[in-house]
Write a protein that holds these residues in place. Structure first.
Motif, PDB file in Angstrom:
ATOM      1  N   ASP A   1      55.408 -30.084  79.704  1.00  0.00           N
ATOM      2  CA  ASP A   1      54.086 -29.533  79.703  1.00  0.00           C
ATOM      3  C   ASP A   1      54.052 -28.530  81.138  1.00  0.00           C
ATOM      4  O   ASP A   1      53.911 -27.403  81.253  1.00  0.00           O
TER       5      ASP A   1
ATOM      6  N   LEU B   1      48.298 -26.947  87.159  1.00  0.00           N
ATOM      7  CA  LEU B   1      48.890 -25.600  87.359  1.00  0.00           C
ATOM      8  C   LEU B   1      48.023 -24.424  86.751  1.00  0.00           C
ATOM      9  O   LEU B   1      48.122 -23.293  87.126  1.00  0.00           O
ATOM     10  N   GLU B   2      47.532 -24.820  85.512  1.00  0.00           N
ATOM     11  CA  GLU B   2      46.915 -23.882  84.850  1.00  0.00           C
ATOM     12  C   GLU B   2      45.763 -23.054  85.397  1.00  0.00           C
ATOM     13  O   GLU B   2      45.464 -21.895  85.536  1.00  0.00           O
TER      14      GLU B   2
ATOM     15  N   ILE C   1      46.870 -20.715  88.011  1.00  0.00           N
ATOM     16  CA  ILE C   1      47.490 -19.511  87.400  1.00  0.00           C
ATOM     17  C   ILE C   1      46.085 -18.640  86.867  1.00  0.00           C
ATOM     18  O   ILE C   1      46.190 -17.566  87.332  1.00  0.00           O
TER      19      ILE C   1
ATOM     20  N   ARG D   1      55.280 -17.029  72.541  1.00  0.00           N
ATOM     21  CA  ARG D   1      55.968 -16.165  73.625  1.00  0.00           C
ATOM     22  C   ARG D   1      55.645 -14.508  72.966  1.00  0.00           C
ATOM     23  O   ARG D   1      55.179 -14.201  72.185  1.00  0.00           O
TER      24      ARG D   1
ATOM     25  N   ASP E   1      55.558 -19.714  84.060  1.00  0.00           N
ATOM     26  CA  ASP E   1      54.508 -19.001  84.044  1.00  0.00           C
ATOM     27  C   ASP E   1      54.395 -18.434  85.402  1.00  0.00           C
ATOM     28  O   ASP E   1      53.997 -17.343  85.691  1.00  0.00           O
TER      29      ASP E   1
ATOM     30  N   ALA F   1      54.452 -27.162  71.956  1.00  0.00           N
ATOM     31  CA  ALA F   1      53.645 -26.647  73.197  1.00  0.00           C
ATOM     32  C   ALA F   1      52.296 -27.364  73.155  1.00  0.00           C
ATOM     33  O   ALA F   1      51.306 -26.615  73.029  1.00  0.00           O
ATOM     34  N   THR F   2      52.353 -28.353  73.547  1.00  0.00           N
ATOM     35  CA  THR F   2      50.965 -29.130  73.693  1.00  0.00           C
ATOM     36  C   THR F   2      51.059 -29.995  75.112  1.00  0.00           C
ATOM     37  O   THR F   2      52.091 -30.094  75.598  1.00  0.00           O
TER      38      THR F   2
ATOM     39  N   SER G   1      51.286 -19.023  77.105  1.00  0.00           N
ATOM     40  CA  SER G   1      51.035 -18.870  78.729  1.00  0.00           C
ATOM     41  C   SER G   1      49.766 -18.793  79.035  1.00  0.00           C
ATOM     42  O   SER G   1      48.825 -18.402  78.657  1.00  0.00           O
ATOM     43  N   ALA G   2      49.699 -19.547  80.283  1.00  0.00           N
ATOM     44  CA  ALA G   2      48.439 -19.591  80.916  1.00  0.00           C
ATOM     45  C   ALA G   2      47.725 -18.068  81.590  1.00  0.00           C
ATOM     46  O   ALA G   2      46.765 -17.927  81.633  1.00  0.00           O
ATOM     47  N   THR G   3      48.858 -17.265  81.637  1.00  0.00           N
ATOM     48  CA  THR G   3      48.744 -15.894  82.013  1.00  0.00           C
ATOM     49  C   THR G   3      48.022 -15.234  80.684  1.00  0.00           C
ATOM     50  O   THR G   3      46.918 -14.540  81.063  1.00  0.00           O
TER      51      THR G   3
ATOM     52  N   MET H   1      46.325 -22.734  74.173  1.00  0.00           N
ATOM     53  CA  MET H   1      46.939 -23.535  75.103  1.00  0.00           C
ATOM     54  C   MET H   1      48.512 -23.692  74.511  1.00  0.00           C
ATOM     55  O   MET H   1      49.412 -24.297  75.233  1.00  0.00           O
ATOM     56  N   VAL H   2      48.794 -22.961  73.517  1.00  0.00           N
ATOM     57  CA  VAL H   2      50.254 -22.949  73.241  1.00  0.00           C
ATOM     58  C   VAL H   2      51.013 -21.491  73.856  1.00  0.00           C
ATOM     59  O   VAL H   2      52.296 -21.578  73.808  1.00  0.00           O
TER      60      VAL H   2
ATOM     61  N   PRO I   1      55.435 -24.192  68.432  1.00  0.00           N
ATOM     62  CA  PRO I   1      56.612 -23.607  69.398  1.00  0.00           C
ATOM     63  C   PRO I   1      55.363 -22.940  70.501  1.00  0.00           C
ATOM     64  O   PRO I   1      54.380 -22.565  70.131  1.00  0.00           O
ATOM     65  N   HIS I   2      55.967 -22.822  71.684  1.00  0.00           N
ATOM     66  CA  HIS I   2      55.463 -22.074  72.854  1.00  0.00           C
ATOM     67  C   HIS I   2      55.310 -20.675  72.230  1.00  0.00           C
ATOM     68  O   HIS I   2      56.357 -20.046  71.824  1.00  0.00           O
TER      69      HIS I   2
ATOM     70  N   HIS J   1      48.175 -30.352  81.837  1.00  0.00           N
ATOM     71  CA  HIS J   1      48.159 -28.747  81.965  1.00  0.00           C
ATOM     72  C   HIS J   1      47.282 -28.374  82.913  1.00  0.00           C
ATOM     73  O   HIS J   1      47.470 -27.323  83.639  1.00  0.00           O
TER      74      HIS J   1
END
Lengths: 326, 460
Positions: free
Chosen positions: A71, B410-411, B414, B190, A78, B162-163, B377-379, B374-375, B187-188, B407
């Motif tokens: 994670d 870093l989240e 960002i 994208r 990002d 992606a959790t 990007s933080a952007t 949450m799955v 999945p993440h 998470h």
């Protein structure tokens, strides 16, 4: 030749090399200090921060490949995209494996990685070219496995780290000598380069590492390809299947294959104790600690790597653990 | 029976409840004095303040009786499904079966707060090797061991991929303890490549068609597992009908949120709004009653707004709140510091957005699942926050970190980065532990600093 930087064992270096790049697995030397795009905050994995900092120092790299197995790395990708100019590719590596769809997803992610590599200066490899690289890496891994069955793991782990970092073979071959002592397995997340001292520390107190099952060791070497001598089917499918199916890891769901693999190794190598190496804030390996103690039939020592690597307190833990095992 | 809106204490609620009973308060089966829950160990209620409407009383009682409801469902022969992590997707499908009740064991993360640590769940998690370096959702392990809260489900399903690592690791620990889990891959999400077929998702994001198809396949697997458990097939019409009901709840909540965030005076406290949002994730184990409770709350808020009534100071600072708080007391503190909610992202906006309702219903559900903030990007998440903050007229942003959550570290960085680059809104980060009393001084200081800065910026 331009380099592509990566870290995860689920990124096949053969695939990168076949596109005309030099695959370079990044392991930071040490984790201390600040700097780099990832801030020093409570909760941030120091190993991940060190990797990202190291990657950013290679300004000549053609690209950075990260994966979703963690994670924190997912979010770091990002952050990197916002802070550096080097192209960043985030590859999905499915956690599940019990139905065919996740493996198909992994294969499609390799194809997407291929497009990324071509977009940044690579060339699409023919099946023959890919097969050549697969055989080369397969041969190397086979040699390492042979050495690992006889010699001390530190030398081989360092040898592997050096080769995977540069594709150049170090001058000296790994030693063929393995010291007698209490037979220890290292299990867990990746080691940074300074943390390889852990092998010496274990030897100093009467142990010998007979299995390096950390992420940077033997555990993450993919098994043999199904068609190493005769690539009739597209080799990329074989590559995907082998990497996806044969690397046991804590992040897989369920992760019982990791335990099956460890039980076999314990039995085959006469392992007497396990040092579970985990980085601060690594939930994936931290949560496995109690289960390892419950399910693996040998004593387990929790060994947390902080920003510093082998301080006195940690040395005393190793010494006490080996004393108990005598 | 109706009074001007006001925040009242638990003791005041008892008095008010007695008055309302005399006046003939109609109550659902789970109704009653709010303070009775303290006798069951929900000690935190004594430290909170509450909205004084009968609709809010129903909301609280509905929330705090969920475990009883689940045990009653079991006694009635219904199958209990524990859906984990996806927050808002699998329950939509599960409630399409007449004999299944679904809930989130993840919800146990609030038990240490609500019971002020008296349930001992975190101690149990400690003993299982899952210590305070993990997110408070580790309380879930304790709830499974003690069996003192929800019934052990007949089936557990959990989304992974992606959790957050905390949840995935804790769920794996749970499985190793003997609770079988059906895992499904998320999945993440994208950004589609140039020229790649893509689809517009709830919340306005784009995702590759291939990813939607993949998630659809995973949900088809879960549908099959549910069918086996229920002993009956689920056809597309039934699933479409279930999506329509889920959207009814989401529509009610959308109207409620919009009024709460945009009304001249704040018509509902932050804690009650958070609870209302959480109901929609799995209907708090009773879909019909969930609709009734949300409808009642919306009606009350509509009356208040029409009458120009509200709580809190008229000039309260309008703040967008990011992430749920482990201690609900923090929201009371927030309002005491002069803030009011003006937008939220409690990590499950995909459970609040309407589910697409045309075409293949499983694909619609997949699109909803893949729009989980949450799955991706933080952007992406931060851009939605910026957009919603602008829509609702927020003047500042609080990013509330969850202690130990993989998470969050870093989240927050960002999100703050993106917000600062896209707007001139001030951002404050803070961390709320399950019982935050010892930190209330520092939390207040940070919140007050944000509120004061917002009020200074209003000056011409």
């Amino acid at each position: 030749m331009k380099r592509i930087l990566y870290r995860s064992p689920f990124v096949p270096p053969e695939w990168i090399a076949a596109h005309g790049f030099r695959p370079s697995r990044i392991l930071p030397r040490n984790l201390a200090g600040s700097g780099g795009p990832v801030p020093t905050l409570q909760g941030v994995c120091p190993f991940m921060r060190g990797v990202i900092r190291e990657m950013c120092s290679h300004t000549d790299a053609a690209g950075i490949v990260l994966t979703t197995v963690c994670d924190q790395v997912r979010h770091a990708a990002d952050l990197l995209r916002r802070r550096v100019e080097t192209p960043v590719f985030l590859m999905t590596v499915p956690a599940t494996w019990q139905d065919p769809a996740p493996q198909a997803l992994y294969l499609s992610e390799l194809k997407r990685l291929g497009r990324f590599l071509v977009e940044h200066g690579g060339t699409t490899p023919s099946d023959v070219r890919l097969a050549e690289f697969m055989l080369e890496y397969e041969k190397r891994r086979s040699e390492w496995r042979g050495i690992l069955s006889k010699c001390g793991s530190k030398a081989c782990s360092e040898h592997m780290a050096a080769f995977l970092a540069s594709r150049d073979l170090p001058d000296a071959s790994p030693s063929q000598e393995r010291q007698a002592g209490i037979r220890i397995a290292l299990l867990g997340g990746p080691l940074h380069l300074d943390a390889f001292d852990l092998f010496d520390m274990i030897e100093k107190y009467g142990g010998t590492v007979v299995l390096d099952a950390t992420e940077t060791g033997e555990r993450t070497l993919p098994g043999p390809f199904h068609r190493t001598d005769d690539f009739h089917a597209p080799p990329l499918e074989d590559l995907a299947r082998t990497y996806f199916e044969t690397i046991p890891d804590a992040f897989r769901r369920p992760n019982n294959r990791l335990y099956e693999w460890m039980r076999n190794a314990i039995s085959e190598r006469g392992i007497q104790g396990i040092v579970l190496v985990r980085h601060l804030w690594c939930d994936t390996w931290h949560a496995e600690l109690a289960r390892c103690s419950d399910e693996l039939a040998v004593p387990v020592l929790d060994f947390e790597l902080g920003e510093g690597h082998t301080d006195l307190g940690r040395a005393v833990r190793i010494q006490a653990f080996l004393e108990v095992l005598r | 029976m109706r009074q001007s809106p006001r925040k009242i204490s638990l003791a005041e609620w008892d008095t008010r409840y007695a008055e309302m009973k005399k006046e003939g308060l109609p109550e659902p089966a789970y109704g009653g004095r709010l303070s009775r829950h303290v006798n069951n160990g929900d000690y935190r209620l004594k430290r909170l303040s509450f909205d004084n409407s009968p609709a809010s009383l129903d909301l609280w009682n509905f929330l705090l009786t969920e475990d009883e409801r689940l045990h009653e469902s079991r006694k009635a022969g219904r199958k209990i499904v524990g859906t984990m992590k996806d927050l808002g997707t699998v329950p939509v499908m599960a409630y399409a079966f007449p004999n299944i009740t679904a809930f989130y064991p993840d919800g146990a993360w609030w038990i240490p707060c609500v019971m002020e640590m008296s349930a001992g769940l975190l101690r149990v998690a400690d003993s299982l090797g899952v210590d305070e370096s993990f997110c408070p959702v580790r309380a879930m392990l304790g709830a499974f061991v003690t069996e003192a809260h929800f019934p052990i489900p007949d089936l557990l399903v959990c989304s992974v991929g992606a959790t957050c690592d905390d949840f995935s690791a804790i769920a794996q620990r749970l499985e190793a303890m003997g609770h079988a889990i059906v895992w499904w891959e998320m999945p993440h999400r994208r950004t589609p490549l140039t020229g790649e077929p893509s689809v517009r998702m709830p919340g306005g994001l784009e995702a590759p068609v291939d990813q939607v198809a993949f998630v659809r396949g995973q949900l088809a697997k879960i549908r099959h597992v549910l069918e086996e458990l229920a002993g009956a097939a689920l056809d597309d019409d039934q699933l479409s009908a279930a999506i329509r009901v889920a959207n009814e709840a989401r529509d009610l909540l959308e109207r409620l949120r919009r009024l709460v965030f945009t009304a001249k005076r704040c018509p509902l406290p932050a804690t009650e709004l958070l609870i209302a949002e959480m109901l929609t994730i799995h209907f708090c184990s009773d879909r019909d009653e969930c609709l009734r409770v949300l409808g009642g709350l919306l009606a009350e808020v509509e009356l208040r707004v029409a009458a120009g009534e509200g709580l809190l100071d008229a000039d309260a600072a309008r703040i967008f709140w990011v992430n749920p708080v482990a201690d609900v007391r923090a929201l009371t503190l927030f309002e005491e510091c002069g803030g009011r909610l003006c937008g939220t992202d409690n990590m499950f906006l995909h459970a609040l957005d309407r589910i697409p309702s045309t075409g293949d219903p499983l694909e619609c559900l997949a699109m909803s699942a893949l729009s989980d903030p949450m799955v991706g990007s933080a952007t992406d998440r931060a851009l939605r926050i910026c957009s919603d903050a602008k829509t609702f007229g927020a003047e500042g942003i609080v990013v509330s970190r969850i202690p130990g959550a993989s998470h969050c570290a870093l989240e927050g960085t960002i999100i703050a980065d993106v917000v600062r680059s896209r707007s001139d809104l001030p951002v404050v980060e803070l961390e709320v532990p399950p019982v935050s009393d010892a930190f209330s001084s520092s939390l207040s200081t940070r919140m007050q600093a944000l509120v004061e800065s917002i009020k200074q910026r209003r000056r011409p």
